[in-house]
Design an enzyme around this catalytic site. Structure first.
Site, short mmCIF file in Angstrom:
data_model
loop_
_atom_site.label_atom_id
_atom_site.label_comp_id
_atom_site.label_asym_id
_atom_site.label_seq_id
_atom_site.Cartn_x
_atom_site.Cartn_y
_atom_site.Cartn_z
CG LEU A 1 -1.65 1.25 1.66
CD1 LEU A 1 -2.94 0.86 2.40
CD2 LEU A 1 -0.84 2.19 2.54
CG ASN A 2 2.18 3.86 -2.93
OD1 ASN A 2 1.93 2.82 -3.51
ND2 ASN A 2 2.35 4.97 -3.60
CG ASP A 3 0.76 8.02 -2.76
OD1 ASP A 3 1.71 7.53 -2.15
OD2 ASP A 3 0.90 8.66 -3.82
CD GLN B 1 -1.29 4.71 -6.42
OE1 GLN B 1 -0.31 4.48 -7.11
NE2 GLN B 1 -2.51 4.77 -6.92
CE1 TYR C 1 2.29 4.37 -10.93
CE2 TYR C 1 3.30 6.50 -11.36
CZ TYR C 1 3.41 5.13 -11.23
OH TYR C 1 4.64 4.53 -11.38
CB SER C 2 -1.70 9.29 -6.34
OG SER C 2 -1.17 8.30 -5.49
NE ARG D 1 4.44 11.10 -9.59
CZ ARG D 1 5.65 11.17 -10.09
NH1 ARG D 1 5.84 11.17 -11.38
NH2 ARG D 1 6.70 11.27 -9.29
CG ASP D 2 0.44 12.33 -7.65
OD1 ASP D 2 0.23 11.26 -8.25
OD2 ASP D 2 1.51 12.59 -7.08
CD GLU E 1 6.14 11.75 -5.74
OE1 GLU E 1 6.18 10.95 -6.66
OE2 GLU E 1 6.42 11.43 -4.56
C1 FRU Z 1 3.77 9.27 -4.26
C2 FRU Z 1 3.70 8.70 -5.66
C3 FRU Z 1 2.76 9.52 -6.55
C4 FRU Z 1 2.34 8.52 -7.59
C5 FRU Z 1 2.21 7.27 -6.77
C6 FRU Z 1 2.52 6.01 -7.50
O1 FRU Z 1 4.13 8.31 -3.30
O2 FRU Z 1 4.98 8.60 -6.23
O3 FRU Z 1 3.35 10.68 -7.07
O4 FRU Z 1 1.15 8.88 -8.22
O5 FRU Z 1 3.10 7.41 -5.67
O6 FRU Z 1 2.26 4.91 -6.67
#
Ligand code: FRU
Length: 490
Positions: free
Chosen positions: A31-33, A49, A92-93, A163-164, A226
């Site tokens: 898991l991330n964002d 994520q 992605y995010s 992005r994001d 980001e």
């Molecule tokens: C931040 C990031 C975002 C990107 C996502 C990819 O942690 O790098 O900029 O969209 O993670 O997992």
């Protein structure tokens, strides 16, 4: 352009001794964002994520979980997968808006090209970052994906890193009804001089977007920004009244997670996340204040906020840190890695910004231990410790026998420190983190099976860190202060 999509179920696995009880964690994998945070018809939706089959991260999907109270999270598997040419190397995010009874999810479709003839560097060549939209009425099943923006819509001075998308209703009476922030990396004279900035797009209908503005800091602040976000604090009564935090003036904040930021304001982690006071207009002239870290702990990145239906501004961060080789995370052997922070209410008194655990957690307080000046509690993984009216900053708390929170009277810093720094130890190889504070007057610590979140001085300084205890205990000492510790029954 419309593209078909379908949900992919993920298997549930055994999560082992460090499975979290009230922090959102992945059913499987990495898991991330936090993504797409929102509340619809009373239910909170959190997307994240997720690489469900790759515990060390890989191809990114959006996982989903729901909650009625921000404490107990119901997992719902993977709901958006990279299954079109416009997001083939990762969903992605991004963020969400509740509009016309549906959840509108905006995200970056990551595309990496491969070639036998050209050696792409994937910074200035070989990568596309598209903005896509998918909508859902239940939060689980999304309709066709719609392509909203492609690299042709971004200014030419940018690299391929854009992005994001963070989408929100414009706070301004004039101009477009909706705004979208995109984080970007602008080309420098050479790679070392690339520079983070933001794009601001505007729309009347959430589907047709036009570039309105670009936001840069007076001095370069890292090479890439980001996960941008915009917080309008103090415009609702729910935040100030319930939190006993008298609101003097509304305060707008711009939040970013800048890569490559150096200097004291960046803290000690490889990547920081922070906010700047924002004066003026996102679509016109503006001024940015100093960069403040959201969190000084070992594990905090890429936070996102949303406005709850009662008007509260709620922030959730990724309780993890990318590219940190000294962190040995033992949950990997149980098939999962990383989790979210506890949802936090963000409030201000017009000058300072405070983060406080969502008030819904109070409902889970059960057994109470009381101490006058000192307290010891054993065998309780989920706890809520509060120390009020600390005298002369004299306070020290040791959690699980090896993680200490204290105040350094000489340097005027709050210190969070693992005693043992070996890879297999409580902190998984990490050492010490510090944040400056003129004094330590109050402390609240939330413990879960494998995390500790420390809220100091009413939430003016916060530390979030994962830890991996073999047994649980809390030992607190604060002469003449009132100490209370509740078990949290989740
Ligand atoms: C931040 C990031 C975002 C990107 C996502 C990819 O942690 O790098 O900029 O969209 O993670 O997992």
């Amino acid at each position: 352009m419309l593209l078909q999509t379908s949900p992919t179920p993920t298997a549930t696995r055994t999560h082992g001794p460090w499975a979290q009880r009230f922090h959102l964690m992945p059913q499987a994998g990495w898991l991330n964002d936090p993504n797409g945070l929102c509340q619809k018809d009373g239910t909170f939706h959190a997307y994240f994520q997720n690489s469900p089959d790759q515990v060390d991260g890989g191809l990114k999907h959006w996982g989903h979980a729901t909650s009625r109270d921000l404490v107990r999270w119901e997992p719902d598997g993977v709901v958006l997968s990279p299954d079109t040419p416009y997001d083939a190397q990762g969903v992605y995010s991004g963020s969400a808006q509740v509009h016309d009874g549906r959840i509108w999810a905006f995200y970056t479709g990551n595309v990496k090209h491969a070639s036998h003839e050209v050696a792409f560097d994937y910074v200035t060549s070989g990568r596309d970052a598209n903005v896509l939209l998918a909508t859902s009425d239940d939060g689980s099943h999304f309709g066709p994906k719609q392509l909203l923006l492609t690299p042709a819509d971004y200014p030419a001075h940018l690299t391929c890193h854009v992005r994001d998308p963070k989408v929100f209703a414009s706070p301004y009476a004039q101009g477009p009804a909706y705004l979208m922030l995109l984080g970007a990396r602008a080309k420098g004279l050479d790679r070392a001089h690339d520079r983070g900035e933001l794009l601001v797009f505007g729309s009347e209908d959430l589907t047709r977007w036009r570039l309105e503005n670009q936001i840069v800091s007076p001095e370069p602040m890292g090479y890439m920004w980001e996960c941008p976000d915009f917080l309008g604090l103090g415009t609702t009564s729910a935040t100030s009244a319930e939190n006993r935090c008298p609101q003097k003036e509304p305060l707008n904040l711009l939040s970013v997670s800048p890569q490559g930021l150096e200097g004291p304001e960046a803290g000690s982690n490889v990547y920081p996340s922070g906010y700047m006071a924002f004066a003026g207009s996102l679509v016109g002239a503006h001024e940015l204040g100093r960069f403040h870290l959201w969190d000084g702990g070992f594990d905090f990145y890429a936070p996102q906020t949303f406005t709850a239906q009662d008007g509260r501004c709620i922030l959730i961060g990724w309780m993890g840190m990318p590219d940190c080789p000294q962190h040995r995370n033992p949950t990997v052997s149980c098939g999962w890695q990383h989790c979210f922070t506890v949802p936090r209410e963000v409030v201000t008194d017009g000058a300072q910004v405070f983060q406080r655990p969502a008030r819904e957690l109070y409902d889970y307080r059960s057994s109470l231990w009381l101490g006058d000046g000192s307290l010891q509690v054993s065998g309780v993984p989920c706890f809520d410790l509060e120390i009020a009216r600390i005298v002369d900053s004299q306070c020290s708390v040791t959690v699980a026998g090896g993680l200490t929170v204290s105040y350094d009277q000489t340097s005027h810093e709050i210190v969070v420190s693992f005693e043992d720094r070996l890879a297999e130890s409580l902190g998984g190889g990490r050492g010490e983190r510090r944040l400056a504070a003129p004094a330590l007057t109050s402390l609240r610590i939330l413990g879960d099976a494998s995390s500790v979140e420390v809220f100091c001085n009413g939430g003016a300084q916060v530390f979030s860190s994962r830890y991996y205890p073999r047994s649980y205990s809390v030992q607190a000492s604060a002469p003449k202060a009132a100490i209370r510790c509740w078990q949290l029954d989740v």
